[in-house]
Design a protein around this motif. Structure first.
Motif, mmCIF file in Angstrom:
data_model
loop_
_atom_site.group_PDB
_atom_site.id
_atom_site.type_symbol
_atom_site.label_atom_id
_atom_site.label_comp_id
_atom_site.label_asym_id
_atom_site.label_seq_id
_atom_site.Cartn_x
_atom_site.Cartn_y
_atom_site.Cartn_z
ATOM 1 N N UNK A 42 0.563 -1.176 0.076
ATOM 2 C CA UNK A 42 0.002 -0.036 -0.091
ATOM 3 C C UNK A 42 0.704 1.420 0.136
ATOM 4 N N UNK A 43 2.006 1.039 -0.370
ATOM 5 C CA UNK A 43 3.028 2.503 -0.382
ATOM 6 C C UNK A 43 3.177 2.969 -1.937
ATOM 7 N N UNK A 44 2.127 2.713 -2.812
ATOM 8 C CA UNK A 44 2.527 3.015 -4.250
ATOM 9 C C UNK A 44 2.410 4.510 -4.444
ATOM 10 N N UNK A 45 1.711 5.430 -3.632
ATOM 11 C CA UNK A 45 1.139 6.640 -3.892
ATOM 12 C C UNK A 45 2.219 7.644 -3.152
ATOM 13 N N UNK A 46 2.961 6.785 -2.172
ATOM 14 C CA UNK A 46 3.762 7.727 -1.448
ATOM 15 C C UNK A 46 5.137 8.406 -2.203
ATOM 16 N N UNK A 47 5.202 9.705 -1.941
ATOM 17 C CA UNK A 47 6.511 10.388 -2.909
ATOM 18 C C UNK A 47 7.679 9.866 -2.187
ATOM 19 N N UNK A 48 8.576 9.741 -3.266
ATOM 20 C CA UNK A 48 9.783 9.500 -2.743
ATOM 21 C C UNK A 48 11.045 9.862 -3.779
ATOM 22 N N UNK A 49 12.281 9.454 -3.669
ATOM 23 C CA UNK A 49 13.159 9.964 -4.420
ATOM 24 C C UNK A 49 14.040 8.637 -4.757
ATOM 25 N N UNK A 50 14.629 8.555 -5.914
ATOM 26 C CA UNK A 50 15.822 7.314 -6.214
ATOM 27 C C UNK A 50 16.996 7.943 -6.681
ATOM 28 N N UNK A 51 18.109 7.291 -6.402
ATOM 29 C CA UNK A 51 19.505 7.837 -6.818
ATOM 30 C C UNK A 51 20.346 6.673 -6.927
ATOM 31 N N UNK A 52 21.001 6.594 -8.105
ATOM 32 C CA UNK A 52 21.977 5.776 -8.410
ATOM 33 C C UNK A 52 23.621 6.483 -8.287
ATOM 34 N N UNK A 109 13.445 5.374 -18.792
ATOM 35 C CA UNK A 109 12.634 4.077 -18.096
ATOM 36 C C UNK A 109 11.648 4.681 -16.994
ATOM 37 N N UNK A 110 12.604 5.494 -15.981
ATOM 38 C CA UNK A 110 11.760 6.098 -14.935
ATOM 39 C C UNK A 110 10.733 6.773 -15.263
ATOM 40 N N UNK A 111 10.987 7.905 -16.079
ATOM 41 C CA UNK A 111 9.730 8.696 -16.675
ATOM 42 C C UNK A 111 8.668 7.779 -17.329
ATOM 43 N N UNK A 112 8.933 6.865 -17.990
ATOM 44 C CA UNK A 112 7.798 6.055 -18.591
ATOM 45 C C UNK A 112 7.054 5.396 -17.511
ATOM 46 N N UNK A 113 7.498 5.123 -16.258
ATOM 47 C CA UNK A 113 7.198 4.565 -15.119
ATOM 48 C C UNK A 113 6.296 5.665 -14.508
ATOM 49 N N UNK A 114 6.503 6.989 -14.510
ATOM 50 C CA UNK A 114 5.814 7.988 -13.903
ATOM 51 C C UNK A 114 6.492 8.895 -12.884
ATOM 52 N N UNK A 115 7.855 8.534 -12.988
ATOM 53 C CA UNK A 115 8.805 9.518 -12.164
ATOM 54 C C UNK A 115 9.395 10.686 -12.846
ATOM 55 N N UNK A 116 10.066 11.575 -12.475
ATOM 56 C CA UNK A 116 10.467 12.720 -13.035
ATOM 57 C C UNK A 116 11.816 12.700 -12.697
ATOM 58 N N UNK A 117 12.934 12.954 -13.837
ATOM 59 C CA UNK A 117 14.286 12.806 -13.771
ATOM 60 C C UNK A 117 14.801 14.043 -13.296
ATOM 61 N N UNK A 118 15.526 14.275 -12.250
ATOM 62 C CA UNK A 118 16.091 15.441 -11.632
ATOM 63 C C UNK A 118 17.485 15.856 -12.076
ATOM 64 N N UNK A 119 18.066 14.590 -12.106
ATOM 65 C CA UNK A 119 19.596 15.064 -12.735
ATOM 66 C C UNK A 119 20.136 13.896 -13.204
ATOM 67 N N UNK A 120 21.032 13.914 -14.331
ATOM 68 C CA UNK A 120 21.722 12.613 -14.876
ATOM 69 C C UNK A 120 22.965 13.147 -15.604
ATOM 70 N N UNK A 121 24.109 12.468 -15.148
ATOM 71 C CA UNK A 121 25.178 12.897 -15.938
ATOM 72 C C UNK A 121 25.016 12.080 -17.306
ATOM 73 N N UNK A 122 25.711 12.684 -18.501
ATOM 74 C CA UNK A 122 25.531 12.048 -19.818
ATOM 75 C C UNK A 122 26.234 10.897 -19.926
ATOM 76 N N UNK A 174 5.467 3.674 -6.492
ATOM 77 C CA UNK A 174 5.173 2.798 -7.386
ATOM 78 C C UNK A 174 5.742 2.880 -8.625
ATOM 79 N N UNK A 175 6.089 4.202 -9.188
ATOM 80 C CA UNK A 175 7.099 4.812 -10.320
ATOM 81 C C UNK A 175 8.572 4.353 -10.027
ATOM 82 N N UNK A 176 8.853 4.592 -8.932
ATOM 83 C CA UNK A 176 10.203 4.515 -8.586
ATOM 84 C C UNK A 176 10.636 2.695 -8.498
ATOM 85 N N UNK A 177 9.979 2.032 -8.012
ATOM 86 C CA UNK A 177 10.009 0.612 -7.728
ATOM 87 C C UNK A 177 9.767 0.025 -9.205
ATOM 88 N N UNK A 178 9.000 0.560 -10.143
ATOM 89 C CA UNK A 178 8.580 -0.162 -11.164
ATOM 90 C C UNK A 178 9.996 0.068 -12.053
#
Length: 285
Positions: A29-39, A56-69, A88-92
């Motif tokens: 039941x945590x799918x709607x909880x806001x969170x952040x993922x970092x690699x 991939x993350x964007x297609x799952x419903x997340x917003x990319x904040x930062x990415x090195x090329x 839910x988006x981050x885990x997917x």
């Protein structure tokens, strides 16, 4: 580097991992909880597919904040990609993005190491890779080797001419083919003609016939050095490529022979890069 992977392939990667959704996240039941993922890198890494991982993350419903090329050399402990969104988006997208990053960056890191060693021994050598990437992964594999500083030897059968003994056997042998070489060159004036030799003696006959590139396979370094010297002296307009068994341990030795082109497959096989992933809830106000 740009991401040329079509949306259909990004969606296929996601569908392979979560064809019917994420049972664990749903039941908790945590799918709607806001969170952040970092690699984050665990080791020195030449990055590849940060763009695709972000998509991939964007297609799952997340917003990319930062990415090195892709192509960035990242020290251990570097955050290379961050995104936010519902759990839910981050885990997917988590493992799909991680797999892309680790496999592709493993290839690009191995490639960069070989390119660096080869060019330290021969600044003008070109490092190129074969068609031996795992089927279905060519777009990712080619992006990875280019992120590491190499280029494709052949993208496929449709855009290059490389003649093997398996071809000349149908023409009556190498000598019969070499008689037809001027005709082949006239029929494909915009293409370079590459011909593989099974011995130094064959290589000299191929060079004398006017091939643009003579390719040798699994030739010992000492024999190759002597062959390069002779072709340079007798046929200065002919380029020489070496293939077969070239890897990080011997690339510099092969490059030091004065060869023009190193052809290899070894970068496709080996340990993936190593990243850590953190997924954390956003603090509540």
């Amino acid at each position: 580097m740009y991401s040329l992977t079509p949306d259909s392939e990004i969606e296929r990667y996601i569908e392979e991992d979560a064809p019917y959704g994420d049972l664990t996240t749903t039941l908790l039941g945590i799918g709607a909880e806001p969170g952040e993922i970092a690699f984050t890198t665990r080791e020195r890494t030449v990055l590849c597919c940060t763009e695709e991982a972000g998509r991939v993350l964007a297609k799952c419903g997340a917003e990319v904040l930062f990415a090195l090329p892709s192509g960035t050399v990242a020290a251990p402990g570097t955050v290379i990609l961050r995104a936010s969104g519902p759990a839910a988006a981050l885990h997917a997208g988590w493992k799909v993005a991680m797999n892309l990053l680790e496999y592709a960056s493993g290839i690009s890191t191995r490639t960069a190491s070989i390119v660096e060693r080869a060019r330290a021994a021969n600044q003008g050598v070109s490092v190129v890779t074969t068609r031996k990437s795992f089927p279905g992964t060519k777009k990712i594999a080619i992006k990875a080797i280019m992120a590491g500083g190499a280029f494709p030897h052949r993208l496929g059968l449709s855009e290059s001419i490389l003649v093997f003994s398996q071809h000349t056997a149908f023409l009556g042998g190498l000598d019969a083919f070499l008689e037809k070489l001027p005709e082949l060159k006239s029929r494909a004036p915009e293409q370079k003609i590459l011909v593989e030799a099974d011995s130094a003696e064959e290589a000299l006959r191929i060079a004398a016939a006017g091939a643009d590139v003579v390719q040798v396979d699994k030739m010992p370094v000492a024999d190759l050095a002597a062959l390069v010297t002779e072709i340079r002296s007798r046929f200065p307009g002919v380029a020489i490529s070496a293939a077969g068994g070239i890897n990080g341990e011997n690339a510099a030795s092969y490059a030091a022979t004065g060869i023009d082109i190193l052809v290899l497959s070894s970068v496709y096989f080996g340990k993936p890069a190593d990243f850590s992933t953190g997924i954390n809830p956003k603090p509540k106000p």
